[in-house]
Design an enzyme around this catalytic site. Structure first.
Site, PDB file in Angstrom:
ATOM      1  N   HIS A   1      43.215  14.769 -52.737  1.00 21.86           N
ATOM      2  CA  HIS A   1      42.917  14.835 -51.251  1.00 21.86           C
ATOM      3  C   HIS A   1      44.214  15.895 -50.750  1.00 21.86           C
ATOM      4  CE1 HIS A   1      39.751  12.478 -49.640  1.00 21.86           C
ATOM      5  NE2 HIS A   1      40.269  11.220 -50.231  1.00 21.86           N
TER       6      HIS A   1
ATOM      7  N   HIS B   1      43.043   9.692 -56.901  1.00 18.10           N
ATOM      8  CA  HIS B   1      42.273  10.111 -55.734  1.00 18.10           C
ATOM      9  C   HIS B   1      42.876  10.623 -54.524  1.00 18.10           C
ATOM     10  CE1 HIS B   1      38.508   9.210 -53.315  1.00 18.10           C
ATOM     11  NE2 HIS B   1      39.345   9.098 -52.399  1.00 18.10           N
ATOM     12  N   GLU B   2      44.064   9.903 -54.185  1.00 19.23           N
ATOM     13  CA  GLU B   2      44.968  10.466 -53.059  1.00 19.23           C
ATOM     14  C   GLU B   2      45.448  11.769 -53.319  1.00 19.23           C
ATOM     15  OE1 GLU B   2      43.832   8.937 -50.369  1.00 19.23           O
ATOM     16  OE2 GLU B   2      42.865   7.285 -51.508  1.00 19.23           O
TER      17      GLU B   2
ATOM     18  N   GLY C   1      42.877   3.264 -50.043  1.00 22.03           N
ATOM     19  CA  GLY C   1      43.947   4.451 -50.121  1.00 22.03           C
ATOM     20  C   GLY C   1      43.472   5.179 -48.797  1.00 22.03           C
TER      21      GLY C   1
ATOM     22  N   GLN D   1      42.734  12.843 -44.242  1.00 16.69           N
ATOM     23  CA  GLN D   1      41.668  12.261 -43.672  1.00 16.69           C
ATOM     24  C   GLN D   1      41.773  11.744 -42.118  1.00 16.69           C
ATOM     25  OE1 GLN D   1      41.741   9.511 -47.515  1.00 16.69           O
ATOM     26  NE2 GLN D   1      39.699   9.707 -47.114  1.00 16.69           N
TER      27      GLN D   1
ATOM     28  N   CYS E   1      35.124   6.494 -51.055  1.00 20.26           N
ATOM     29  CA  CYS E   1      36.402   7.379 -50.187  1.00 20.26           C
ATOM     30  C   CYS E   1      35.667   7.131 -48.909  1.00 20.26           C
ATOM     31  CB  CYS E   1      36.282   8.802 -50.573  1.00 20.26           C
ATOM     32  SG  CYS E   1      37.400   9.785 -49.455  1.00 20.26           S
ATOM     33  N   LEU E   2      36.728   6.758 -48.112  1.00 22.93           N
ATOM     34  CA  LEU E   2      36.589   6.472 -46.647  1.00 22.93           C
ATOM     35  C   LEU E   2      35.969   7.630 -46.039  1.00 22.93           C
ATOM     36  CD1 LEU E   2      39.762   4.429 -45.767  1.00 22.93           C
ATOM     37  CD2 LEU E   2      37.340   3.617 -45.925  1.00 22.93           C
TER      38      LEU E   2
END
Ligand code: ZN
Length: 186
Positions: A134, A130-131, A46, A51, A88-89
């Site tokens: 963000h 999670h997204e 995701g 990000q 997480c990226l």
């Protein structure tokens, strides 16, 4: 190719609430495409617009071999919870046990401005939560137990990516928080 640079923890854009999308135009469709390509390249499950430095309420996912995207999401969560590790990226190599709701119903829009509803359990539900976090400037480390958060912050401070970014003057800002272990006491 329109793979974008992924912002790491410490970049203020990650802790800033994102703005709702107003114009469902070509620019938005390019953003969705960039997010998707950047996520697939990473690779990740995701990716949210902040990000890649774009403070808009847009994210994409790649879960169970299905790509999706959602704009201006509103979530409805189950009371039932799930356990599982999350990463997480924006925090390369970190993985921690992160409690989440087992089921999520996300209402929002696709890139053409059509209303859509996405329902997910287990990993898709986790990704949707999670997204969406963000987009509210909330990061997965905010969801950890106190002990795990302490370990995560130590791992971050010792990580190559965090220190390299700090050297470049990019990531020197650590957000103050009501959690004492997160604040700077000295
Ligand atoms: Zn993330």
């Amino acid at each position: 190719m329109s793979i974008q640079e992924i912002r790491f923890f410490g970049d203020p854009v990650l802790t800033t609430p994102a703005s709702p999308v107003v114009d469902f135009d070509k620019e938005l469709r390019v953003l969705v495409k960039d997010l998707t390509e950047t996520m697939l390249d990473a690779p990740g499950a995701g990716l949210a617009a902040p990000q890649i430095g774009v403070s808009l309420r847009v994210f994409v996912w790649d879960v169970d071999e299905a790509l999706g995207h959602l704009i201006n999401p509103v979530l409805d969560l189950s009371d039932e919870l799930q356990d599982g590790e999350e990463g997480c990226l924006s925090f390369p190599e970190l993985r921690y046990e992160t409690p989440r709701a087992m089921r999520a119903v996300a209402k929002g829009f696709n890139m053409y401005g059509e209303p859509i509803t996405v329902e997910g359990t287990e990993f898709l539900a986790r990704a949707l939560q999670h997204e969406t976090d963000h987009l509210n400037g909330i990061l997965f480390i905010d969801k950890l137990s106190a002990d795990n958060r302490k370990l995560a912050m130590k791992e971050i401070r010792e990580s190559e990516w965090f220190n390299l970014a700090a050297e470049k003057g990019q990531n020197i800002q650590v957000k103050d928080s009501p959690h004492t272990i997160f604040g700077r006491n000295t």
